[in-house]
Design a protein around this motif. Structure first.
Motif, PDB file in Angstrom:
ATOM      1  N   LEU A 407       0.829  -1.210   0.000  1.00 48.61           N
ATOM      2  CA  LEU A 407       0.000   0.000   0.000  1.00 48.61           C
ATOM      3  C   LEU A 407       0.859   1.253   0.000  1.00 48.61           C
ATOM      4  CD1 LEU A 407      -2.783  -1.214   2.455  1.00 48.61           C
ATOM      5  CD2 LEU A 407      -2.969  -0.934  -0.028  1.00 48.61           C
ATOM      6  N   ALA A 410       1.912   1.659  -3.622  1.00 43.41           N
ATOM      7  CA  ALA A 410       0.780   2.142  -4.419  1.00 43.41           C
ATOM      8  C   ALA A 410       0.563   3.636  -4.195  1.00 43.41           C
ATOM      9  CB  ALA A 410      -0.479   1.359  -4.063  1.00 43.41           C
ATOM     10  N   GLU A 411       0.637   4.065  -2.975  1.00 36.95           N
ATOM     11  CA  GLU A 411       0.468   5.485  -2.651  1.00 36.95           C
ATOM     12  C   GLU A 411       1.557   6.329  -3.314  1.00 36.95           C
ATOM     13  OE1 GLU A 411       0.792   8.349   1.295  1.00 36.95           O
ATOM     14  OE2 GLU A 411       0.233   6.240   1.564  1.00 36.95           O
ATOM     15  N   LEU A 427      -2.843  -2.598  -4.843  1.00 43.29           N
ATOM     16  CA  LEU A 427      -4.051  -2.414  -4.042  1.00 43.29           C
ATOM     17  C   LEU A 427      -4.976  -3.616  -4.180  1.00 43.29           C
ATOM     18  CD1 LEU A 427      -5.989  -0.681  -2.326  1.00 43.29           C
ATOM     19  CD2 LEU A 427      -6.712   0.442  -4.453  1.00 43.29           C
ATOM     20  N   ALA A 441      -7.421   2.710  -8.022  1.00 49.09           N
ATOM     21  CA  ALA A 441      -6.238   3.048  -7.224  1.00 49.09           C
ATOM     22  C   ALA A 441      -6.139   4.564  -7.066  1.00 49.09           C
ATOM     23  CB  ALA A 441      -4.986   2.480  -7.860  1.00 49.09           C
ATOM     24  N   ILE A 446      -6.699   4.107  -1.383  1.00 48.44           N
ATOM     25  CA  ILE A 446      -5.498   3.549  -0.768  1.00 48.44           C
ATOM     26  C   ILE A 446      -5.460   3.905   0.717  1.00 48.44           C
ATOM     27  CG2 ILE A 446      -2.975   3.667  -0.716  1.00 48.44           C
ATOM     28  CD1 ILE A 446      -3.150   4.147  -3.803  1.00 48.44           C
ATOM     29  N   GLU A 449      -7.919   1.719   2.454  1.00 51.98           N
ATOM     30  CA  GLU A 449      -7.434   0.337   2.565  1.00 51.98           C
ATOM     31  C   GLU A 449      -6.397   0.214   3.668  1.00 51.98           C
ATOM     32  OE1 GLU A 449      -8.362  -3.381   1.560  1.00 51.98           O
ATOM     33  OE2 GLU A 449      -9.153  -1.590   0.543  1.00 51.98           O
TER      34      GLU A 449
END
Length: 506
Positions: A407, A410-411, A427, A441, A446, A449
């Motif tokens: 995560l 992804a961020e 994600l 996404a 995010i 999550e």
């Protein structure tokens, strides 16, 4: 003459010139104090060097101590400060340090800052002494010197990362201090501290092993140092560096990375004490339940006392939560956010409904909601037979795990305009593990999550602060923008002619 002793201590900057050395027992970080040694007589052979390495790890799992010698597990105040839990306990005066951060009524004299400051600077000092002494140890092989040095660098970076995130304005001390110099330490800029953290981690990566043996579980690996460096970049908003660094430990989303990490199939199994150092664990803090602790062992505990802290008070019912102290009850906000999520039952225990359905009973916590932490619950199956049950829980704390690094990457990708397809895959892999369908996404998804996946694991407050959401999300607790993003410097650190200045607003 200044005679520095190697012993169990828990000081802040004003007392951080002693270091602790403890022996290995059962596993690398199951520690017992072994008396005192003059530092000038120590580091005389490789065995003593290893003992000093162990001592440098020790503050990571110190649950009592700090400047005020109180109970200092970091999860308690971090969860209390967030919208995951309240401080709880028996009353509004139970562990006042946690209550103060829960209500944002901290002052330089009241709050959890004494523990955070003292324990982390104790760690910094031990790492500094270790790094200074290692090159002089007779008989230490080049390979061990390289590894022990890398461990010291990682640990110093880890302690400083906590310090700069919590206090922002801290002294940057890279060599052992003499008593006369303790009061002369000015605060460095956060940029200088972060630069040193990056340097220590970059240097450490080259000297660390990719894997460790079972008897060395708890020692840092190359993957852990890379993951922490990626996290540091994320906090600095260096999006491209964060994404590329975290990608090294993440590998193909949903697969097994080059460092052997992969998501556990069963979300609940991540937190089971019988499943320590599982495939999702990147950096895990070891707690032992086998050391027969009693209250006479205050300031020595390496078990997980937080497990006892979060159990419901005086619970009587079909599932063992007995003897808990009722801290960190879940907020209605987290209950609402997690309703319907497959991770709910592994994260939250609805003790109110359970006791009503089974004829059991418990005493409601202060600010209690009837909901309690499940990830670290004091369950019957985890009880050990030695010492006091309250003080000998074996649950480890996985500080960095693969879903977290997925995560974070992804961020970083979304913020930095990177590979959108990879951000979605990362994600989606976290969601697929608990059989949830993919969602776009976006940063909002995010962030959400992260909240659901990592709830009560001590990350939420940091996430809210670093993303700028804290003033809005934590307004119901009294969070003040421009002040509460960092903690006050402990009062004792600003007295007696030190160079340390109090943080703004305190």
């Amino acid at each position: 003459m200044n005679r520095k002793y190697i012993k169990y201590t828990a000081f802040g900057i004003l007392g951080a010139i002693g270091i602790s050395v403890s022996s290995c027992k059962k596993s690398f970080l199951e520690l017992q104090p072994q008396g005192e040694f003059l530092e000038s007589n120590y580091y005389s052979n490789p065995a003593e060097a290893l003992t000093a390495v162990v001592a440098a790890y020790d503050p990571l799992v110190t649950e009592t101590g700090g400047i005020d010698n109180t109970y200092s597990d970091p999860l308690g105040p971090l969860n209390s400060a967030s919208d995951d839990t309240f401080a709880g306990g028996g009353s509004s005066s139970d562990v006042p340090q946690w209550q103060a951060i829960n209500n944002y009524t901290m002052t330089p004299a009241l709050g959890p800052q004494g523990g955070f400051w003292g324990i982390n600077f104790q760690g910094v000092n031990r790492a500094d002494v270790l790094l200074a002494k290692l090159p002089q140890v007779p008989g230490l092989s080049a390979d061990l010197l390289k590894r022990y040095t890398a461990e010291g660098q990682f640990l110093r970076a880890h302690y400083y990362f906590d310090l700069v995130r919590l206090f922002k304005n801290v002294p940057l001390i890279l060599t052992p201090l003499q008593t006369a110099d303790v009061y002369k330490q000015p605060q460095a800029t956060p940029e200088a501290v972060y630069a040193q953290i990056e340097k220590d981690l970059t240097d450490a990566i080259n000297g660390l092993p990719t894997t460790v043996s079972a008897t060395e579980n708890g020692r840092v690996t190359k993957g852990a140092a890379i993951a922490l460096l990626g996290k540091v970049y994320l906090y600095e908003k260096k999006w491209t560096q964060a994404a590329s660094t975290l990608a090294q430990v993440n590998g193909t989303p949903g697969g097994t990375s080059g460092y052997g990490y992969h998501l556990q199939a069963n979300f609940g199994a991540i937190f089971d004490p019988t499943n320590k150092f599982n495939s999702e664990s990147i950096f895990e803090l070891v707690h032992s339940g086998a050391q027969s602790y009693t209250w006479n062992n205050w300031d020595q505990f390496k078990s997980n006392i937080y497990v006892q802290m979060v159990g419901p008070r005086n619970y009587k019912g079909p599932i063992y939560y007995g003897g808990g102290y009722g801290f960190c009850p879940i907020t209605p906000q987290l209950v609402t956010a997690m309703k319907g999520d497959p991770r709910y039952g592994y994260t939250i225990a609805n003790i109110d409904s359970l006791t009503k359905a089974t004829g059991g009973s418990y005493d409601q916590s202060y600010q209690g909601s009837g909901y309690y932490i499940q990830k670290y619950a004091p369950l019957l199956k985890n009880i050990v037979t030695t010492g006091l049950t309250d003080l000998n829980w074996p649950n480890d704390y996985i500080e960095i795990r693969l879903a977290d690094t997925y995560l974070m990457e992804a961020e970083a990708l979304v913020n930095g305009g990177g590979d959108a397809a990879r951000a979605l895959a990362l994600l989606s892999a976290v969601r697929a593990r608990v059989k949830l369908a993919p969602v776009a996404a976006t940063l909002a998804n995010i962030y959400n999550e992260r909240r659901l996946e990592l709830a009560t694991e001590g990350h939420r407050w940091f996430d809210l602060v670093r993303t700028g959401q804290a003033p809005t999300v934590l307004a119901f607790k009294g969070f003040k923008a421009g002040v509460n993003e960092i903690l006050p410097i402990p009062l004792t650190e600003t007295l007696n002619g030190t160079q340390i200045k109090q943080n703004p607003g305190y």
